[in-house]
Design an enzyme around this catalytic site. Structure first.
Site, mmCIF file in Angstrom:
data_model
loop_
_atom_site.group_PDB
_atom_site.id
_atom_site.type_symbol
_atom_site.label_atom_id
_atom_site.label_comp_id
_atom_site.label_asym_id
_atom_site.label_seq_id
_atom_site.Cartn_x
_atom_site.Cartn_y
_atom_site.Cartn_z
ATOM 1 N N ASP A 287 -17.351 -13.050 21.967
ATOM 2 C CA ASP A 287 -16.209 -13.946 22.071
ATOM 3 C C ASP A 287 -16.597 -14.996 23.123
ATOM 4 O O ASP A 287 -17.545 -14.809 23.901
ATOM 5 C CB ASP A 287 -14.928 -13.200 22.464
ATOM 6 C CG ASP A 287 -13.687 -14.031 22.126
ATOM 7 O OD1 ASP A 287 -13.821 -15.239 21.851
ATOM 8 O OD2 ASP A 287 -12.579 -13.463 22.152
HETATM 9 C C1 BGC Z 1 -10.827 -16.398 21.223
HETATM 10 C C2 BGC Z 1 -11.510 -16.179 19.890
HETATM 11 C C3 BGC Z 1 -11.929 -17.510 19.313
HETATM 12 C C4 BGC Z 1 -12.814 -18.222 20.315
HETATM 13 C C5 BGC Z 1 -13.327 -19.562 19.812
HETATM 14 C C6 BGC Z 1 -11.628 -17.282 22.152
HETATM 15 O O1 BGC Z 1 -10.870 -17.676 23.246
HETATM 16 O O2 BGC Z 1 -10.572 -15.153 21.831
HETATM 17 O O3 BGC Z 1 -10.667 -15.499 19.007
HETATM 18 O O4 BGC Z 1 -12.568 -17.327 18.085
HETATM 19 O O5 BGC Z 1 -12.080 -18.429 21.496
HETATM 20 O O6 BGC Z 1 -12.326 -20.500 19.779
#
Ligand code: BGC
Length: 773
Positions: A287
């Site tokens: 993530d």
């Molecule tokens: C989130 C993810 C997301 C990623 C990219 C993160 O803050 O937890 O679910 O895919 O950002 O935007």
């Protein structure tokens, strides 16, 4: 549009040190033409390290501390503005950049681009995952996936960062709207259907957040203390189903730790469970900014670090130098990144037109939204008949909440509010209210302080006050009253008990005043819940003649709600998550969201600067959701699996097959529409295990199916499969799945609290899938 991006090429050049003499052949090997081994052998260390991380994040308004900035400062290449990340292109080896973008309710990219005035790149906002899950309709979810995947491909994105399938462990989880259910079977099957749909378009998915990322509080530091059994049966099981039945190209590890180790740094989770036990053959990405130690991440099998930072690059290069990171580990990870790249449209130079069929997808979104709505109560108030005059109350009736905030948001072209949807369905919305609400909302929005970070949830706007006189007038003049209760939530923050799970005092007063005024006129009050997750209903529901749980239904919200209110699409959704009487009735509430440990986390930076070292004990163990309510006899407000129809259904002829050679068996049941109008019924199959050798929930969902639209009097036979693995529980001592010997009862019904038919069978003890860890 040409996918080989000038910016990415620039970045590649900047990153590439001179290749070693052996790699400086006249014709460097090309990905897809030469062997992968040769391509990797031709890479410099810098190129390899560049490939196992993204090229950085560039969000307007978000300033990052230096160590979180892009691997090469100043270059954050993305071919698709608003996408979440890009990988490195190495043109000399035929390796293109690939683009990844959110998210679960539709593609999230920027809708307009500099220098392209007059062109737009809007995406369809589909209903949120909680709403989709309530349809219990896997074909429908796959169709939504196909439409979403088509937009991903049309807009030049390679991998969609979704679906998300963490368990609804507690109603206050800030991102529950992005997730499907409290039950891993529903979550896993929904995610698998979504993956199949999206990937049918030749683009990838990333199932997330692996694993046990069940709330937002201190999400980047929190250590989830959970038993091996609960982990396997509740928190990993959905991912297992999604991997086995969906075949996602990628998995996104989560921010949190599990039992002391960051998930992105855990060989047990990424190699042992994911690859060895489940045979996952795709790629794992972090993530965004997740985990702490890039070397540990590489070693554990987290091949791609997103969005990629300069610090990670420096640390990996230094670790290669010192030997702390083995070159063959890096090569293995590079190989897996290249395997992903080879699957993508970018690699195949697929042309994309930037013109998805948004009209057709809006229709799909409308149908899906209607199918996912749950009729919680109906005392003869519904269906409505147009034309009728509606006194329409509630901010969210005019400013309808179609989805949550953060990365789960979508930049849609338009929103059909509930007010608009009712008008389009032939209703007259009282003019005084229709004139008062929009300017009130606009003014209140204008007064909100600017948010410190992009995509944070702004504070909610207080319900507009309507005077008692006005309510009396409306009760006299309108044919019925409709009150919409709205809730929003999103990344970085969990929901609160006051004014969120519980109604605010303004909402309570409004409901009470409207209910008594309309009832005095012998008219009806319909309540629409425009929410992303569970709220309290038990204290006020008796005031309403009908309650429709519309969820956050996507951009066609108003049309879809009206479709269900008039019966154009008969209500057929059922709850995939329990609605408790009180928040405290949910067992995880006792320790929610966890406790902070001594001092601030020294590593918390950038978007996580406020995070403290923290831990949460999952003392509720496997007793999550209905497993708790059904076993311990705690009565919920609305049980798991509950949902009403405008019709009624009879169940008959439950038959269990003899076990097949693989020991799986089927249960078939006949469902008959016994009412006066057409409808669809969701049939649920639960199993009660003997529970002799280990504690077992009173009921566990093992299968579900939905009938077609049945005319009054029509029947359909539904057949559900039960495999030995469905009967097994995870035994931590032997690290295997055990089927206990004894008599099992199959219970088929309309909800976890409305079981209509049962049959028993016996099984001998069996050990399945002994785990490598
Ligand atoms: C989130 C993810 C997301 C990623 C990219 C993160 O803050 O937890 O679910 O895919 O950002 O935007």
């Amino acid at each position: 549009m040409n996918r080989t991006l000038a910016t990415a090429a620039l970045l590649a050049t900047a990153l590439v040190a001179a290749p070693s003499p052996s790699a400086r052949a006249a014709d460097p090997p090309q990905l897809g033409k030469s062997s992968v081994r040769d391509v990797i052998a031709a890479m410099t260390r810098e190129e390899k390290v560049g490939l196992v991380m993204g090229t950085g994040l560039n969000v307007p308004g978000l300033s990052l501390p230096p160590d979180m900035q892009a691997p090469v400062v100043g270059v954050t290449a993305s071919g698709v503005p608003g996408a979440a990340g890009t990988t490195l292109a190495i043109p000399r080896l035929g390796i293109p950049a690939i683009v990844v973008a959110d998210g679960p309710a539709g593609l999230r990219i920027q809708p307009t681009r500099k220098g392209e005035e007059g062109r737009t790149y809007y995406c369809t906002a589909f209903p949120v995952a909680t709403a989709l899950a309530s349809s219990w309709d896997l074909d429908l979810v796959e169709r939504v996936g196909r439409a979403m995947g088509n937009e991903v491909r049309e807009y030049g994105v390679d991998v969609l960062l979704g679906p998300a399938l963490n368990i609804h462990r507690n109603p206050l989880g800030g991102r529950n709207f992005e997730y499907y259910s409290e039950d891993p079977l529903v979550a896993g099957r929904m995610a698998a259907a979504m993956v199949r749909g999206v990937q049918s378009q030749g683009v990838g998915t990333s199932i997330k957040h692996y694993a046990a990322n069940n709330h937002e509080w201190n999400r980047d530091t929190i250590d989830v203390k959970v038993s091996a059994r609960a982990l396997r049966e509740i928190y990993l099981r959905g991912f297992e189903i999604a991997v086995r039945e969906g075949g996602p190209w990628t998995v996104m590890s989560s921010y949190n730790k599990i039992n002391g180790t960051y998930t992105s740094q855990s060989p047990a989770l990424l190699q042992g469970v994911l690859r060895d036990d489940w045979k996952f053959d795709g790629l794992v990405m972090t993530d965004w900014f997740g985990g702490r130690d890039p070397v540990a991440q590489m070693t554990a099998g987290n091949e791609l670090l997103m969005p990629g930072t300069g610090r990670q690059r420096r640390e990996l290069l230094a670790a290669l130098e010192s030997g702390a990171l083995k070159e063959d580990v890096l090569d293995r990870n590079v190989e897996r990144v290249l395997a992903l790249v080879r699957r993508t449209p970018a690699f195949h130079h697929a042309a994309h037109g930037d013109h998805p069929d948004l009209k057709a997808h809006a229709e799909e979104a409308r149908q899906a939204a209607a199918e996912g709505m749950v009729l919680l109560r109906n005392q003869g108030a519904l269906p409505l008949r147009a034309p009728a005059k509606v006194a329409l109350f509630g901010n969210s009736a005019y400013s309808t909440i179609i989805g949550g905030t953060g990365s789960g948001d979508v930049n849609e072209a338009y929103v059909v509010s509930l007010a608009q949807g009712l008008k389009d369905a032939g209703f007259v919305v009282d003019g005084a209210l229709a004139d008062a609400y929009p300017p009130y909302i606009k003014e209140a929005e204008g007064k909100r302080p600017p948010m410190p970070m992009p995509f944070l949830l702004p504070p909610p706007i207080a319900e507009m006050t309507v005077s008692a006189d006005e309510i009396s007038r409306l009760a006299r003049e309108a044919d019925l009253a409709l009150v919409s209760i709205g809730r929003n939530s999103g990344e970085f923050r969990d929901r609160t008990l006051e004014n969120d799970f519980d109604l605010s005092s303004a909402e309570k007063s409004l409901l009470q005043a409207v209910a008594s005024a309309v009832h005095a006129q012998n008219k009806k009050l319909v309540v629409v819940l425009n929410v992303g997750g569970v709220i309290e209903t038990a204290s006020w529901r008796d005031q309403a003649d009908a309650i429709l749980l519309a969820w956050q239904p996507g951009q066609e919200a108003g049309h879809a709600i009206a479709d269900v209110l008039v019966g154009r699409t008969p209500p057929s959704g059922k709850l995939a998550t329990t609605f408790p009487v009180r928040w405290a009735d949910v067992p995880s509430s006792a320790g929610f969201p966890g406790k902070t440990l001594l001092g601030p986390d020294p590593n918390a930076r950038g978007p996580f600067a406020g995070d403290r070292a923290a831990e949460v004990a999952y003392d509720d163990d496997i007793w999550v959701g209905y497993r708790h309510f059904a076993t311990r006899g705690v009565t919920p407000a609305y049980p798991f699996g509950f949902g009403m129809s405008y019709s009624t259904f009879g169940y008959s002829d439950l038959k269990l097959s003899a076990p097949a050679s693989d020991k799986s068996m089927t249960a078939s049941v006949t469902v008959t529409n016994t009412g006066k109008v057409p409808g669809r019924e969701i049939v649920q199959m639960y199993v009660s295990a003997p529970g002799q050798s280990m504690p077992k929930p009173a009921l566990e969902l093992k299968g579900f199916a939905k009938t077609r639209l049945l005319a009054p009097g029509a029947s359909q036979v539904l057949t559900l499969t039960l495999s030995p693995r469905d009967l097994a529980s995870f035994d931590a001592a032997s690290s295997s799945w055990k089927v206990e010997a004894g008599t099992y009862t199959v219970k088929i019904g309309a909800s976890s609290a409305d079981l209509r038919q049962s049959a028993t069978f016996t099984r001998a003890a069996e050990i399945l899938d002994r785990s490598s860890r």
